[in-house]
Design an enzyme around this catalytic site. Structure first.
Site, mmCIF file in Angstrom:
data_model
loop_
_atom_site.group_PDB
_atom_site.id
_atom_site.type_symbol
_atom_site.label_atom_id
_atom_site.label_comp_id
_atom_site.label_asym_id
_atom_site.label_seq_id
_atom_site.Cartn_x
_atom_site.Cartn_y
_atom_site.Cartn_z
ATOM 1 N N PRO A 1 78.555 53.810 21.741
ATOM 2 C CG PRO A 1 80.123 55.081 20.626
ATOM 3 C CD PRO A 1 79.609 54.790 21.985
ATOM 4 C CD GLU A 2 75.231 48.533 21.946
ATOM 5 O OE1 GLU A 2 75.022 47.377 21.540
ATOM 6 O OE2 GLU A 2 74.424 49.160 22.653
#
Ligand SMILES: [Zn+2]
Length: 273
Positions: free
Chosen positions: A2-3
Site C-alpha cells: 500500500p502506498e
C-alpha cells in the site's frame, strides 16, 4: 504494498467509524511485526480512549486518542478492516479494537512487515518512521523536494522511494510517475534537467490524485482493499508497472523490467530517457 493512495483510501473509510468513538475492547496478540504488538501497551493506554483524529503521514496512519496515539503502517500486506464482532476473523488478525458503536477495526498482516504501536502523544513526532518524513506529495512542495534531492547520484526511482524526500510514494507510483514524465527510472537524479524535474513533480501529483480518486490500486494477485473491503480501480490505468513484455501505450515498443536494489523497475526504453 500500500502506498499513499491506498493508505489514504483506508483512512477515509475508517475515519467516520473511528473519530469521535471510544475504544471499549482491545484484543491484541503479542506478535513480532516490523514494530509491535505489545498487548499490555494497547490495553493500558488505548482502552477507554476516544479517538479524536485519524491522520495520515506518508504511508503511516495515526489514530490520536485523548491520552495516547496508535501508529499503524501496513507494510507489505497489512490491512485494516471494519467488521461486526460476529463476522469471522481472517487469518493473521493480530489486533482488534472494538468501538462503542459495536463495530470493530481489525489489523491483519500475514507477512508481518507492518507497524502497530501505541505512543505517547508527545513522543509521536520523534518516532523514527515519522521524524524524518519529507513533504506529502498531495499537499507539499513536490518540485522543491525534488530539487533539494537533485544532487543525488542515485537513480531517480530510488530517490522517489526515499521517504525523507517525499512521503508516501512506493514502487508502483514511482514507476508510473516516471513513465508519465518520460524519465528513465535508472537516470541519476543529478542528471535530470530542471524542466524535466518540473514535469516529474506534475506527474507525481497527477498519478497520485488519479489513483486516490480510483480508490487505489488492487493488483490481479489481490492484496489491497479499503477498510470496507473494496478493491481499487487504478490498476487498469497502469502504464508500465507489472507490464513487462507488453507493448508501450505510447510507442508500441516493449516495456522492460530491470531489478534495481531488489525492487523491479518497469519502463519503456524508447519513451523514457
Ligand atoms: Zn514507448
Amino acid at each position: 504494498m500500500p502506498e499513499l493512495p491506498e493508505v489514504e483510501t483506508v483512512r477515509r473509510s475508517l475515519e467516520p467509524h473511528m473519530v469521535g468513538s471510544r475504544v471499549v475492547e482491545v484484543e491484541a496478540r503479542a506478535v513480532k511485526l516490523r514494530e509491535g504488538i505489545r498487548p499490555a501497551d494497547w490495553h493500558r493506554r488505548l482502552l477507554g480512549t476516544r479517538v479524536t483524529a485519524l491522520e495520515r503521514r506518508g504511508k503511516y496512519l495515526i489514530a490520536k486518542g485523548e491520552r495516547a496515539a496508535a501508529l499503524f503502517h501496513l507494510g507489505m500486506s497489512g490491512r485494516m478492516v471494519l467488521r461486526r464482532p460476529a463476522e469471522p476473523r481472517a487469518p493473521h488478525t493480530h489486533l482488534v479494537l472494538r468501538f462503542d458503536h459495536g463495530i470493530e477495526v481489525r489489523f491483519i498482516d500475514p507477512r508481518r512487515f507492518g507497524v502497530a504501536v501505541v505512543l505517547d502523544l508527545d513522543r509521536l513526532d520523534a518516532h523514527p518512521g515519522l521524524a524524518r518524513l519529507g513533504p506529502d506529495p498531495l499537499g507539499g512542495d513536490v518540485e522543491g523536494a525534488l530539487q533539494a534531492a537533485g544532487r543525488s547520484r542515485s537513480p531517480i526511482r530510488s530517490v522517489l522511494l526515499d521517504q525523507t524526500v517525499l512521503a508516501g510514494i512506493g514502487n508502483i507510483y514511482a514507476n508510473e510517475a516516471l513513465s508519465r514524465a518520460g524519465i528513465s527510472p535508472l537516470r541519476r537524479a543529478s542528471a535530470i534537467a530542471p524542466r524535466r524535474v518540473r514535469a516529474l513533480a506534475e506527474a507525481i501529483r497527477a498519478v497520485l490524485t488519479e489513483a486516490l480518486e480510483a480508490g487505489g490500486t488492487t493488483l490481479r494477485d489481490g492484496g489491497f482493499v479499503s477498510a470496507e473491503g473494496d478493491g481499487g480501480y487504478f490498476a487498469v490505468k497502469l502504464e508500465v508497472y507489472g507490464r513487462a513484455g507488453e507493448p508501450c501505450l505510447r510507442c508500441g515498443g516493449t516495456i522492460v523490467r530491470r531489478a534495481l536494489t531488489g525492487r523491479s523497475v518497469f519502463y519503456c526504453p524508447r519513451c523514457q530517457r
